[in-house]
Write an enzyme that holds these catalytic residues in place. Structure first.
Site, PDB file in Angstrom:
ATOM      1  N   GLY A 224      -7.504  -6.115   4.762  1.00  0.00           N
ATOM      2  CA  GLY A 224      -7.798  -5.030   3.836  1.00  0.00           C
ATOM      3  C   GLY A 224      -9.293  -4.761   3.726  1.00  0.00           C
ATOM      4  O   GLY A 224      -9.743  -3.613   3.777  1.00  0.00           O
ATOM      5  N   GLU A 262      -5.007   6.588  -6.037  1.00  0.00           N
ATOM      6  CA  GLU A 262      -3.864   6.757  -6.938  1.00  0.00           C
ATOM      7  C   GLU A 262      -3.657   5.425  -7.637  1.00  0.00           C
ATOM      8  O   GLU A 262      -3.006   4.526  -7.104  1.00  0.00           O
ATOM      9  CB  GLU A 262      -2.617   7.178  -6.156  1.00  0.00           C
ATOM     10  CG  GLU A 262      -2.748   8.496  -5.410  1.00  0.00           C
ATOM     11  CD  GLU A 262      -2.769   9.700  -6.331  1.00  0.00           C
ATOM     12  OE1 GLU A 262      -2.584   9.524  -7.552  1.00  0.00           O
ATOM     13  OE2 GLU A 262      -2.969  10.813  -5.827  1.00  0.00           O
ATOM     14  N   LEU A 263      -4.197   5.293  -8.841  1.00  0.00           N
ATOM     15  CA  LEU A 263      -4.283   3.996  -9.500  1.00  0.00           C
ATOM     16  C   LEU A 263      -3.397   3.958 -10.741  1.00  0.00           C
ATOM     17  O   LEU A 263      -2.366   4.607 -10.788  1.00  0.00           O
ATOM     18  CB  LEU A 263      -5.746   3.694  -9.817  1.00  0.00           C
ATOM     19  CG  LEU A 263      -6.694   3.888  -8.616  1.00  0.00           C
ATOM     20  CD1 LEU A 263      -8.138   3.663  -9.023  1.00  0.00           C
ATOM     21  CD2 LEU A 263      -6.303   3.007  -7.445  1.00  0.00           C
ATOM     22  N   CYS A 296       3.888   3.897 -11.368  1.00  0.00           N
ATOM     23  CA  CYS A 296       2.605   4.322 -11.943  1.00  0.00           C
ATOM     24  C   CYS A 296       2.832   5.427 -12.970  1.00  0.00           C
ATOM     25  O   CYS A 296       1.992   5.635 -13.855  1.00  0.00           O
ATOM     26  CB  CYS A 296       1.652   4.786 -10.856  1.00  0.00           C
ATOM     27  SG  CYS A 296       2.305   6.079  -9.787  1.00  0.00           S
ATOM     28  N   GLY A 469       9.126  11.270 -11.965  1.00  0.00           N
ATOM     29  CA  GLY A 469       9.945  12.171 -11.179  1.00  0.00           C
ATOM     30  C   GLY A 469       9.226  13.430 -10.742  1.00  0.00           C
ATOM     31  O   GLY A 469       9.806  14.519 -10.748  1.00  0.00           O
TER      32      GLY A 469
END
Length: 522
Positions: A224, A262-263, A296, A469
Site C-alpha cells: 500500500g 471516500e472516507l 460509510c 442506497g
C-alpha cells in the site's frame, strides 16, 4: 450452492495468487481468508512481493499506452461485455460477497448489480466525454478544451464493498482510457481475484491487454505504501477510514499526485413533526441495520423533534425486535455478522464509552452467542440516547449503533417547529464528517431549507428517503473529513482524465491576448 461450488463457479482454488498483470503471480505471505459467518477458512490468497508489485505497475503502464489509443466507444464496448460477464455470474459473485464479507444475500447480489449498472452507465459515457468550445477575444481564433486519458489509476477498496467500489472507479476509468491497478482489502481478496479473472477473460476475448485491469493483493504498510509513493500512478482513489485517508492524502499530495477520497461518514436523519413515520421507520431501519452498520452511508444519528420523539423510538424498538439476525446466506436473515471479533470489541467499547458520557442504551447492543451465532461476530443492533457533543458520537463506530438526539421544544406548535429546524441543522452539521444526510418531512419549507446552502453540509442530502442506497447516476462522495472526493455518476469522470485547453489561430496575423503590443519598429 455450497461454499465449494461458489468458489469453483468463480474459478477460485484452495490457494490463489494475488497479483495479476496479464499473468498471475504472488510469492509473498499467504492470507487465509475466513468467513465472518462462522470464522472458518474459505481459501487463501498469496500476496505479491515488492518486486512483483513493480513489475505489475510497469505492465499496467505499458497497457495504458496502448489502451489510450483505442477509440472511447470501443473501450465502452469492452466495458459493456464486462457488465454482461458480471450478469452471468451475479448469483455466484453475490454469494461470495456474502461469504467473504458477511452482508446478507440480497445485499451481496445488490452490490454486483451496482457493478452491472455502472458498466451500463460507462458504456453511454464512452460517447459523451465532452469538452467545451469558447469564444476567443482575438479575431480568427477559436478556443476549446479536450479531455485526455490520465494514466494508471490506483484503486484502494475497503472490505465493506469488496467489488462495487472497484467498479465505480474501474468502469469509468476504463472508458476514459486509463489502466486500473486494484489493491483490495486484505480481508476480502477472494472477490477481487474472482472479478479480475472475469475482466481478464473479457479483455482477452477482445484482443485487449488484460493488464488494463491489474491486481495487487498486499499489506498496507508495504504494498500500500509503495502504491502511494509511486509516481507512475498519477491518481489514487481510496475508500476507507478517515485515518487511512489522511495518510493517502499526505503521501500522494507530497508528490503532487491526485486523490479521490471516500472516507468516513457520521450520517444523520432529521425527523420533524411533519414527517411521515410510516416512511421514516423502514428507512431508518435499513440505514442503521443494513450491512450490520458497516456502510460509510450507515445511519448513525437520528435528530428528532421532541414532539415526535417518543412515538418514533417506540416504533423503532418494535421494528428492531423483529430483525432476523443470523446466517446471511439464509434468505430470511436481515442482519449478518460483523466483519471480525475486533469489530465486535469496538462496538462494545463504544457502548461503554457512551454510558460513561451519560447516554443510555434503550435497546440491544449484546453480543449474541450459541449455535445460531458461531464465530463470535454477531451482535444485536443498538438504539441509544445521546447528546451530539459526546466524543463517541463525534466518532464513526463501524457497527450498528443508532444515537437518538432530540431538538426543539416539547410544546412547539407545528408552525413553531418549522422555525426550530435551524437547531436540528446545527446539530446535524456539528460533526467532523460530511457524507450522507436525510430529512423526513412533508413540509416544503423544511425540505428546501435542509437542501439549501444553509442546510446540510454533506455531499448527499435526501428528502423522505434514508442515507443509504445511493444510485450510480449521481456523483457519490462527501465533504469535510469524508475527503471531498466524487465517484460514479454525473461528471465524476473528469477526475480520471487530464484537461487540456487549446487555442487555434487560423488567421495570417498574430494578435496577442489582452491587446498587448509586443514587437520591433522594423
Amino acid at each position: 450452492m455450497t461454499r465449494k461450488e461458489i468458489l469453483e463457479a468463480l474459478g477460485l482454488e484452495d490457494e490463489n495468487p494475488g497479483g495479476f498483470d496479464g499473468t498471475w503471480k504472488g510469492s509473498g505471505p499467504v492470507i487465509d481468508v475466513e468467513t465472518p459467518i462462522d470464522g472458518t477458512r474459505l481459501a487463501s490468497v498469496r500476496q505479491v512481493s515488492e518486486a512483483e508489485y513493480d513489475a505489475i505497475v510497469e505492465r499496467a503502464q505499458e497497457a495504458f499506452l496502448a489502451w489510450r489509443r483505442v477509440p472511447a466507444p470501443k473501450r465502452g464496448e469492452v466495458v459493456r461485455q464486462l457488465g454482461n460477464r458480471l450478469r452471468e455470474s451475479k448469483a455466484a459473485l453475490g454469494a461470495l460477497v456474502t461469504l467473504e464479507m458477511g452482508k446478507i444475500r440480497a445485499e451481496g447480489e445488490g452490490e454486483v448489480q451496482e457493478m452491472i449498472d455502472i458498466c451500463d452507465f460507462a458504456v453511454g459515457l464512452s460517447r459523451q466525454l465532452y469538452g467545451l468550445t469558447m469564444a476567443s477575444e482575438r479575431p480568427d481564433h477559436h478556443m476549446r478544451e479536450q479531455w485526455h486519458p490520465l494514466g494508471v489509476v490506483g484503486v484502494i477498496s475497503a472490505f465493506n464493498f469488496p467489488v462495487a467500489v472497484w467498479s465505480w472507479n474501474a468502469a469509468i476509468a476504463a472508458v476514459c482510457g486509463d489502466a486500473v491497478l486494484w489493491k483490495p482489502s486484505e480481508r476480502t481478496p477472494l472477490t477481487a481475484v474472482a472479478v479480475t479473472k472475469m475482466a481478464a477473460e473479457v479483455c482477452e476475448a477482445n484482443g485487449v491487454d488484460p493488464a488494463i485491469f491489474s491486481l495487487i493483493v498486499g499489506e498496507g504498510p508495504t504494498i500500500g505504501e509503495r502504491l502511494l509513493h509511486d509516481r507512475r500512478v498519477p491518481l489514487v482513489s481510496a475508500t476507507g477510514s478517515c485515518r487511512m485517508g489522511r495518510r493517502v492524502a499526505e503521501v500522494v499530495g507530497k508528490r503532487l499526485g491526485r486523490t479521490i477520497l471516500e472516507l468516513g461518514g457520521n450520517n444523520a436523519i432529521v425527523v420533524t413533526p411533519h414527517a411521515n413515520l410510516d416512511l421514516a421507520i423502514p428507512a431508518i431501519l435499513f440505514g442503521a441495520v443494513g450491512t450490520a452498520g458497516q456502510r460509510c452511508t450507515t445511519t448513525r444519528r437520528i435528530i428528532v423533534h421532541r414532539t415526535v420523539r417518543d412515538e418514533l423510538v417506540s416504533r423503532l424498538v418494535r421494528a428492531y425486535e423483529d430483525i432476523r439476525i443470523g446466517d446471511p446466506l439464509d434468505e430470511n436473515t436481515l442482519m449478518g455478522p460483523l466483519i471480525s471479533r475486533g469489530a465486535v470489541e469496538q462496538m462494545q467499547a463504544a457502548l461503554a464509552k457512551l454510558k460513561e458520557e451519560g447516554g443510555e442504551v434503550l435497546y440491544g447492543g449484546e453480543v449474541l452467542e450459541g449455535d445460531a451465532y458461531p464465530g463470535g461476530r454477531y451482535v444485536r443492533p443498538a438504539i441509544a440516547t445521546a447528546d451530539n457533543h459526546y466524543e463517541i458520537v463525534q466518532t464513526e463506530t463501524f457497527a450498528p449503533i443508532l444515537y437518538i438526539i432530540e431538538y426543539g421544544s416539547p410544546d412547539a406548535t407545528p408552525a413553531e417547529a418549522v422555525e426550530e429546524l435551524d437547531e436540528a441543522i446545527r446539530i446535524h452539521n456539528d460533526v467532523p464528517q460530511g457524507l450522507s444526510s436525510a430529512i423526513f418531512t412533508d413540509h416544503v419549507r423544511e425540505a428546501e431549507h435542509f437542501m439549501s446552502h444553509r442546510g446540510s453540509d454533506c455531499g448527499i442530502a435526501n428528502v423522505n428517503i434514508g442515507t443509504s442506497g445511493a444510485e450510480i447516476g449521481g456523483a457519490f462522495g462527501g465533504e469535510k473529513e469524508t475527503g471531498g472526493g466524487r465517484e460514479s455518476g454525473s461528471d465524476a469522470w473528469k477526475a480520471y482524465m487530464r484537461r487540456q485547453t487549446n487555442t487555434v489561430n487560423w488567421s495570417t496575423d498574430l494578435p496577442l491576448a489582452q491587446g498587448i503590443e509586443f514587437g520591433t519598429s522594423s
